[in-house]
Design an enzyme around this catalytic site. Structure first.
Site, PDB file in Angstrom:
ATOM      1  CG  HIS A 113      -0.918   1.521   1.088  1.00 59.21           C
ATOM      2  ND1 HIS A 113      -0.063   0.674   1.752  1.00 59.21           N
ATOM      3  CD2 HIS A 113      -1.649   0.734   0.247  1.00 59.21           C
ATOM      4  CE1 HIS A 113      -0.273  -0.574   1.333  1.00 59.21           C
ATOM      5  NE2 HIS A 113      -1.235  -0.560   0.427  1.00 59.21           N
ATOM      6  CD  GLU A 114      -5.387   1.713  -0.403  1.00 57.34           C
ATOM      7  OE1 GLU A 114      -5.405   1.224  -1.545  1.00 57.34           O
ATOM      8  OE2 GLU A 114      -5.196   1.033   0.618  1.00 57.34           O
ATOM      9  CG  HIS A 171      -2.159   0.155  -4.601  1.00 61.72           C
ATOM     10  ND1 HIS A 171      -1.251  -0.847  -4.895  1.00 61.72           N
ATOM     11  CD2 HIS A 171      -2.476  -0.009  -3.300  1.00 61.72           C
ATOM     12  CE1 HIS A 171      -1.047  -1.579  -3.807  1.00 61.72           C
ATOM     13  NE2 HIS A 171      -1.771  -1.091  -2.826  1.00 61.72           N
TER      14      HIS A 171
HETATM   15 ZN    ZN Z   1      -1.751  -1.928  -0.977  1.00 64.05          ZN
END
Ligand code: ZN
Ligand code: ZN
Length: 189
Positions: free
Chosen positions: A94-95, A98
């Protein structure tokens, strides 16, 4: 093929960890998982990305936080203890997604918009969920929720600050320097 991808041909799986409460083991697992997911992105784009800097000092209710400009990710070891699998399978990609979305599409995209979802699903092969676990902060009396350009970031302000903003004062996020934008009011209990 990149160095990292070659490394992981030998052992193409996420790390096991006998004691995620041990900070040394947890840190190794996070570093290894980051390389594992980074290798997937490198294979997809057929190019190398720099290794993100890891910072393990995040506390509170937020599992992870990506710092786009500095290519850094902070993780919350306190939450990893209880959620080891989720960190390996979901929080780390998830990170990382980004960072990759920022690098590939620039800073004007929405944090969990279609570019981020595309990186999650098509590049990393992970369902693009944004769960409650990624939300931040519950502080008494700070019931006015604002966002900035940082992913995962909610700024909870007091009514005093909120009223100043209503009257025209701008507050900037110290990390990304963007103006705080009002989202919602939380019901005070
Ligand atoms: Zn996020
Ligand atoms: Zn920010």
């Amino acid at each position: 093929m990149s160095q990292i991808a070659t490394l992981f041909q030998l052992n193409d799986s996420l790390p096991e960890c006998s004691d995620p409460a041990d900070p040394v083991q947890a840190e190794m697992a996070l570093r290894y998982a980051m390389l594992f997911w980074l290798a997937k992105a490198e294979q997809h784009f057929n190019k190398n990305f720099p290794q993100p800097e890891l910072d393990l000092s995040l506390r509170g209710r937020c599992a992870g936080q990506a710092y786009l400009q500095t290519w850094k990710v902070r993780f919350n070891l306190g939450l990893l203890k209880e959620n080891y699998e989720a960190f390996m399978q979901e929080v780390v990609p998830h990170e990382l997604a980004h960072l990759i979305a920022f690098r590939e599409f620039g800073g004007k995209i929405r944090p969990h918009g279609k570019e981020w979802r595309w990186v999650m699903e098509q590049v990393l092969g992970v369902p693009a969920r944004t769960t409650h676990q990624f939300d931040v902060t519950q502080t008494a009396k700070q019931n006015y929720l604002y966002h900035c350009a940082c992913p995962e970031r909610t700024h909870a302000l007091t009514i005093r600050r909120h009223n100043k903003i209503v009257r025209g004062t701008n507050y900037l996020c110290k990390s990304c320097n963007s103006i705080l934008i009002f989202d919602s009011e939380r019901n005070a209990k």
